[in-house]
Write a protein that holds these residues in place. Sequence first.
Motif, short mmCIF file in Angstrom:
data_model
loop_
_atom_site.label_atom_id
_atom_site.label_comp_id
_atom_site.label_asym_id
_atom_site.label_seq_id
_atom_site.Cartn_x
_atom_site.Cartn_y
_atom_site.Cartn_z
N THR A 127 0.81 -1.22 0.00
CA THR A 127 0.00 0.00 0.00
C THR A 127 0.84 1.26 0.00
O THR A 127 0.49 2.25 -0.63
N ALA A 128 1.96 1.25 0.69
CA ALA A 128 2.75 2.46 0.91
C ALA A 128 3.42 2.98 -0.35
O ALA A 128 3.86 4.12 -0.38
N ALA A 129 3.49 2.18 -1.40
CA ALA A 129 4.11 2.64 -2.64
C ALA A 129 3.41 3.87 -3.18
O ALA A 129 4.02 4.69 -3.87
N ASN A 130 2.14 4.02 -2.85
CA ASN A 130 1.35 5.16 -3.34
C ASN A 130 1.20 6.26 -2.29
O ASN A 130 0.45 7.20 -2.50
N ARG A 131 1.90 6.12 -1.16
CA ARG A 131 1.77 7.10 -0.08
C ARG A 131 3.15 7.53 0.40
O ARG A 131 4.13 6.81 0.24
N SER A 132 3.20 8.67 1.01
CA SER A 132 4.46 9.19 1.53
C SER A 132 4.34 9.33 3.04
O SER A 132 3.40 9.96 3.54
N TYR A 133 5.28 8.72 3.77
CA TYR A 133 5.27 8.79 5.23
C TYR A 133 6.54 9.47 5.72
O TYR A 133 7.61 9.36 5.10
N ASP A 134 6.40 10.17 6.84
CA ASP A 134 7.54 10.83 7.46
C ASP A 134 8.23 9.93 8.47
O ASP A 134 9.39 10.14 8.81
N CYS A 135 7.50 8.92 8.97
CA CYS A 135 8.04 8.02 9.98
C CYS A 135 7.22 6.73 9.98
O CYS A 135 6.03 6.75 9.69
N VAL A 136 7.90 5.62 10.31
CA VAL A 136 7.23 4.33 10.44
C VAL A 136 7.42 3.85 11.87
O VAL A 136 8.52 3.89 12.41
N VAL A 137 6.33 3.39 12.47
CA VAL A 137 6.36 2.76 13.79
C VAL A 137 5.93 1.32 13.58
O VAL A 137 4.83 1.07 13.08
N THR A 138 6.81 0.37 13.91
CA THR A 138 6.48 -1.03 13.66
C THR A 138 6.86 -1.94 14.81
O THR A 138 7.89 -1.74 15.45
N ASP A 139 6.00 -2.91 15.04
CA ASP A 139 6.32 -3.97 15.98
C ASP A 139 7.44 -4.81 15.38
O ASP A 139 7.56 -4.91 14.15
N ILE A 140 8.26 -5.38 16.22
CA ILE A 140 9.34 -6.23 15.71
C ILE A 140 8.82 -7.63 15.40
O ILE A 140 9.06 -8.18 14.34
N HIS A 141 8.08 -8.21 16.34
CA HIS A 141 7.65 -9.60 16.21
C HIS A 141 6.23 -9.67 15.67
O HIS A 141 5.27 -9.41 16.38
N MET A 142 6.13 -10.00 14.38
CA MET A 142 4.84 -10.16 13.72
C MET A 142 4.92 -11.42 12.87
O MET A 142 6.01 -11.84 12.47
N SER A 143 3.76 -11.99 12.57
CA SER A 143 3.77 -13.11 11.64
C SER A 143 4.12 -12.57 10.26
O SER A 143 3.83 -11.42 9.95
N GLY A 144 4.75 -13.38 9.46
CA GLY A 144 5.21 -12.90 8.16
C GLY A 144 6.47 -12.06 8.35
O GLY A 144 7.35 -12.42 9.11
N MET A 145 6.52 -10.94 7.66
CA MET A 145 7.69 -10.06 7.73
C MET A 145 7.79 -9.42 9.11
O MET A 145 6.84 -8.81 9.59
N TRP A 182 14.36 -4.11 4.43
CA TRP A 182 13.73 -3.91 3.13
C TRP A 182 13.78 -2.43 2.74
O TRP A 182 14.10 -2.09 1.61
N LEU A 183 13.45 -1.56 3.68
CA LEU A 183 13.47 -0.12 3.41
C LEU A 183 14.89 0.36 3.11
O LEU A 183 15.12 1.11 2.15
N GLU A 184 15.86 -0.08 3.92
CA GLU A 184 17.25 0.32 3.71
C GLU A 184 17.77 -0.14 2.35
O GLU A 184 18.49 0.59 1.67
N ALA A 185 17.40 -1.35 1.94
CA ALA A 185 17.86 -1.90 0.66
C ALA A 185 17.34 -1.07 -0.52
O ALA A 185 17.94 -1.10 -1.60
N ARG A 186 16.26 -0.35 -0.30
CA ARG A 186 15.69 0.49 -1.35
C ARG A 186 16.09 1.96 -1.21
O ARG A 186 15.54 2.82 -1.87
N GLY A 187 17.02 2.21 -0.31
CA GLY A 187 17.53 3.58 -0.14
C GLY A 187 16.60 4.50 0.61
O GLY A 187 16.76 5.72 0.56
N SER A 188 15.64 3.95 1.31
CA SER A 188 14.69 4.78 2.04
C SER A 188 15.37 5.50 3.20
O SER A 188 16.19 4.92 3.92
N LEU A 189 15.01 6.75 3.38
CA LEU A 189 15.51 7.54 4.50
C LEU A 189 14.43 7.75 5.56
O LEU A 189 14.61 8.55 6.48
N ILE A 190 13.31 7.04 5.42
CA ILE A 190 12.22 7.17 6.40
C ILE A 190 12.70 6.60 7.73
O ILE A 190 13.12 5.44 7.80
#
Length: 116
Positions: free
Chosen positions: A43-61, A69-77
């Motif tokens: 979903t985020a490919a079409n949106r711009s965020y200033d910051c991401v808050v994420t849990d570490i332990h989730m099912s899947g990623m 993943w973000l760092e590999a794409r050069g994201s500075l978020i």
Amino acid sequence: MPEEPKIAVIDDDDSLRVALVDSLSSRGFGADGYSSGESFISTAANRSYDCVVTDIHMSGMSGLELVQWLEARGSLIPVILVTANTEAILETAGAAGLLRKPFEIDDLIKCIENAL
């Protein structure tokens, strides 16, 4: 008038995710919630965020995999990790902040403001 900072909240715990989005929205942030890292990515490919808050332990990623993943794409978020885990190794995860659950919303806001 400056635009409100946009925050993505990623957590597979529905009640926590909704509470964080509501709390951030009531404090003047634009906040969207995602139930997984994969949902954010699709979903985020079409949106711009200033910051991401994420849990570490989730099912899947995991939150750490999302940071990579973000760092590999050069994201500075900036990414703030949240966890109930107390492992010291998480301190070196390369994120802009780390909060241990349970935490106060004011602590999260301070982390976001520091990251921005």
